[in-house]
Each structure stands twice: as structure tokens, then as C-alpha cells.
Design a protein around this motif. Sequence first.
Motif, PDB file in Angstrom:
ATOM      1  N   ILE A  59       0.840  -1.209   0.000  1.00  0.00           N
ATOM      2  CA  ILE A  59       0.000   0.000   0.000  1.00  0.00           C
ATOM      3  C   ILE A  59       0.874   1.257   0.000  1.00  0.00           C
ATOM      4  O   ILE A  59       0.602   2.213  -0.732  1.00  0.00           O
ATOM      5  CB  ILE A  59      -0.951   0.002   1.204  1.00  0.00           C
ATOM      6  N   ILE A  60       1.931   1.243   0.808  1.00  0.00           N
ATOM      7  CA  ILE A  60       2.851   2.390   0.851  1.00  0.00           C
ATOM      8  C   ILE A  60       3.503   2.597  -0.509  1.00  0.00           C
ATOM      9  O   ILE A  60       3.624   3.730  -0.990  1.00  0.00           O
ATOM     10  CB  ILE A  60       3.919   2.182   1.943  1.00  0.00           C
ATOM     11  N   GLY A 106       4.697   1.360  -8.318  1.00  0.00           N
ATOM     12  CA  GLY A 106       5.093   1.406  -6.917  1.00  0.00           C
ATOM     13  C   GLY A 106       4.863   0.076  -6.217  1.00  0.00           C
ATOM     14  O   GLY A 106       5.688  -0.374  -5.407  1.00  0.00           O
ATOM     15  N   VAL A 107       3.759  -0.569  -6.533  1.00  0.00           N
ATOM     16  CA  VAL A 107       3.448  -1.880  -5.951  1.00  0.00           C
ATOM     17  C   VAL A 107       4.466  -2.919  -6.405  1.00  0.00           C
ATOM     18  O   VAL A 107       4.980  -3.708  -5.595  1.00  0.00           O
ATOM     19  CB  VAL A 107       2.024  -2.325  -6.356  1.00  0.00           C
ATOM     20  N   GLU A 108       4.767  -2.937  -7.694  1.00  0.00           N
ATOM     21  CA  GLU A 108       5.717  -3.926  -8.219  1.00  0.00           C
ATOM     22  C   GLU A 108       7.098  -3.726  -7.623  1.00  0.00           C
ATOM     23  O   GLU A 108       7.812  -4.697  -7.339  1.00  0.00           O
ATOM     24  CB  GLU A 108       5.776  -3.836  -9.750  1.00  0.00           C
ATOM     25  N   LEU A 109       7.497  -2.460  -7.421  1.00  0.00           N
ATOM     26  CA  LEU A 109       8.796  -2.189  -6.803  1.00  0.00           C
ATOM     27  C   LEU A 109       8.803  -2.639  -5.344  1.00  0.00           C
ATOM     28  O   LEU A 109       9.786  -3.253  -4.875  1.00  0.00           O
ATOM     29  CB  LEU A 109       9.105  -0.685  -6.899  1.00  0.00           C
ATOM     30  N   ALA A 110       7.716  -2.343  -4.628  1.00  0.00           N
ATOM     31  CA  ALA A 110       7.618  -2.757  -3.220  1.00  0.00           C
ATOM     32  C   ALA A 110       7.652  -4.273  -3.093  1.00  0.00           C
ATOM     33  O   ALA A 110       8.333  -4.818  -2.213  1.00  0.00           O
ATOM     34  CB  ALA A 110       6.333  -2.203  -2.608  1.00  0.00           C
ATOM     35  N   LYS A 111       6.956  -4.966  -3.972  1.00  0.00           N
ATOM     36  CA  LYS A 111       6.939  -6.430  -3.941  1.00  0.00           C
ATOM     37  C   LYS A 111       8.310  -7.003  -4.256  1.00  0.00           C
ATOM     38  O   LYS A 111       8.723  -8.019  -3.687  1.00  0.00           O
ATOM     39  CB  LYS A 111       5.893  -6.954  -4.932  1.00  0.00           C
ATOM     40  N   LEU A 112       9.027  -6.347  -5.156  1.00  0.00           N
ATOM     41  CA  LEU A 112      10.385  -6.793  -5.500  1.00  0.00           C
ATOM     42  C   LEU A 112      11.319  -6.648  -4.304  1.00  0.00           C
ATOM     43  O   LEU A 112      12.138  -7.533  -4.029  1.00  0.00           O
ATOM     44  CB  LEU A 112      10.903  -5.969  -6.683  1.00  0.00           C
ATOM     45  N   ILE A 113      11.170  -5.552  -3.565  1.00  0.00           N
ATOM     46  CA  ILE A 113      12.029  -5.290  -2.415  1.00  0.00           C
ATOM     47  C   ILE A 113      11.785  -6.298  -1.293  1.00  0.00           C
ATOM     48  O   ILE A 113      12.725  -6.798  -0.666  1.00  0.00           O
ATOM     49  CB  ILE A 113      11.805  -3.850  -1.896  1.00  0.00           C
ATOM     50  N   ILE A 114      10.502  -6.611  -1.038  1.00  0.00           N
ATOM     51  CA  ILE A 114      10.189  -7.513   0.083  1.00  0.00           C
ATOM     52  C   ILE A 114      10.112  -8.972  -0.350  1.00  0.00           C
ATOM     53  O   ILE A 114       9.923  -9.860   0.485  1.00  0.00           O
ATOM     54  CB  ILE A 114       8.857  -7.112   0.753  1.00  0.00           C
ATOM     55  N   GLY A 115      10.244  -9.221  -1.640  1.00  0.00           N
ATOM     56  CA  GLY A 115      10.237 -10.593  -2.139  1.00  0.00           C
ATOM     57  C   GLY A 115       8.865 -11.233  -2.205  1.00  0.00           C
ATOM     58  O   GLY A 115       8.745 -12.465  -2.172  1.00  0.00           O
ATOM     59  N   GLU A 116       7.809 -10.415  -2.315  1.00  0.00           N
ATOM     60  CA  GLU A 116       6.442 -10.936  -2.401  1.00  0.00           C
ATOM     61  C   GLU A 116       6.155 -11.352  -3.842  1.00  0.00           C
ATOM     62  O   GLU A 116       6.295 -10.569  -4.770  1.00  0.00           O
ATOM     63  CB  GLU A 116       5.440  -9.868  -1.960  1.00  0.00           C
ATOM     64  N   LYS A 117       5.757 -12.605  -4.028  1.00  0.00           N
ATOM     65  CA  LYS A 117       5.534 -13.148  -5.374  1.00  0.00           C
ATOM     66  C   LYS A 117       4.068 -13.180  -5.791  1.00  0.00           C
ATOM     67  O   LYS A 117       3.752 -13.257  -6.974  1.00  0.00           O
ATOM     68  CB  LYS A 117       6.096 -14.578  -5.455  1.00  0.00           C
TER      69      LYS A 117
END
Length: 260
Positions: A59-60, A106-117
Amino acid sequence: MTHTLLIVSLPFEPIVFGIKLNMHLILEYLAFFVGFRYYVFSRKHGVDTISSSNRLTIIIGAIFGALLLSRAIAFLEEPFVHYEQGWMALMNNKTIMGGLFGGLLGVELAKLIIGEKQSSGDLFTLPIILGIIIGRVGCFLAGTNEFTYGRQTSFFMGMDLGDGLSRHPIALYEVAFLLLLFIGLKRIKKNTKSLESGMLFKIFMISYFSFRFLIEFLKPNTFFVLGLSSIQLLCLICLIYYYKTISQTITYVLQKLHLL
């Protein structure tokens, strides 16, 4: 007995207790509130396979991406005019198209950083649409104070949006389209049990950006690159981003037609 027809002139800015109300701003805040509450309700009564901490990070990421690109694309709609207006105008001007695509990045970048698939967009889809509908009602009530009005027209849907000219009420066209899209996606979500995760959001993005690409031809844009407005170029970028989904959908439809 006589009846008086109440005609609301645009922009609609009612005065309550001596204060002129900015209905566009009020409905914009209402859109955020209702959309967020709908998201919370959907997450509470549905199944979310993404953890609360990862969902918050997502969300952030969406918020920051939306803030940045919504301003950037709004600036590119009229870059010379906005440049002369200064930084305050740059911060105040925004567009939902830039917000949506910026939020996606922004969501795709955040998911990449935290490793969420896992796909995360489906839960946001209907709340986003509902929020845009409320916001577009506010845009309509703002008349020509907001750049969501259309060109002059003799079409029967033409309306005086505040400048004495008959114009396409583009905000109302968009509200009608989004209502149909909301109903359609809600039925798909309810009746399609094996729907691929993330597909609901993809259908929304492809449908909405395709619609906006077409409706931009009815707007009195003045700044073009390669004959297209900045919004239309963004729409094409978004559709290219989803080219695999579009290609798979076209192939599926053609196969079904062949079987018929």
C-alpha cells in the motif's frame, strides 16, 4: 398546480452557512474514504494470502508511486502552462491515470524489495473503481473548472458545463462506463471460481486505459506528441505493459469463436 424544474448550474458550489463548498474537493476526499473502507471490508470478509506487513508495504509503495506519477503526467498534459504556473501548481495538478499506473509501478517495486511473489491487485480493484466513480461525479460538478470536460458538440448529450457552450460531459461518460465495469467485474469475481490471481485487476486496467485512450479524442487537448496527448501515450504504455494478457485473451476468444 405549477411545478418548478430545478436546474443546477455548473460549476456547482452550494453555499452552506455562508461558506461556499468545493464539491469537487469534498467528493475527492469522500472517494478516498469510501474506497479505503470498501477495501478494508473486502479484505475482512475475503481471503487474503498476503501477510498484513507485506500488504502494508504494498500500500505504501502504491501511494508513493501514485503521488509521483499522477503529478508528472498532469504536468505533461500542459507542460508549458504548468511550468509558468510554478511548483505549487505542479503539486496541485494531478491525474488519475498517472496515479493508477504510478501506483502499479510502486506496488511492483515494493513487492520486489520484500520478495512478495503473489498478485496483490484483485483486492484493490473494486474499491478503486468505486472511488473513481465518486471522484468523477465531483469532476462533473466542477464543470469547466476541472479539465475533464469535452469539446464543443451538437450531440444530444452535450451540456453547458459552465462556459455557455454545449460540450461532451466526459466525466459522465466515464461514470457510466465505470458503473458497467464495476458490475461486470463483480459478476466475474462471483461466478468465476478458477479466475487467475491478479486477473481482475488486469481486466480493469486494460479496460479503463483503453476507454480513456478513446475518450481523449473528445477532449480539447492542445499539447500533443506524435499526434497523441500525454494521457493517450500513457494508455499505450500501460497496454504494452499488459501485452501478454491482451494476447492471451485475444487467442482465447478466437479459439472460442472457431469452436462455434
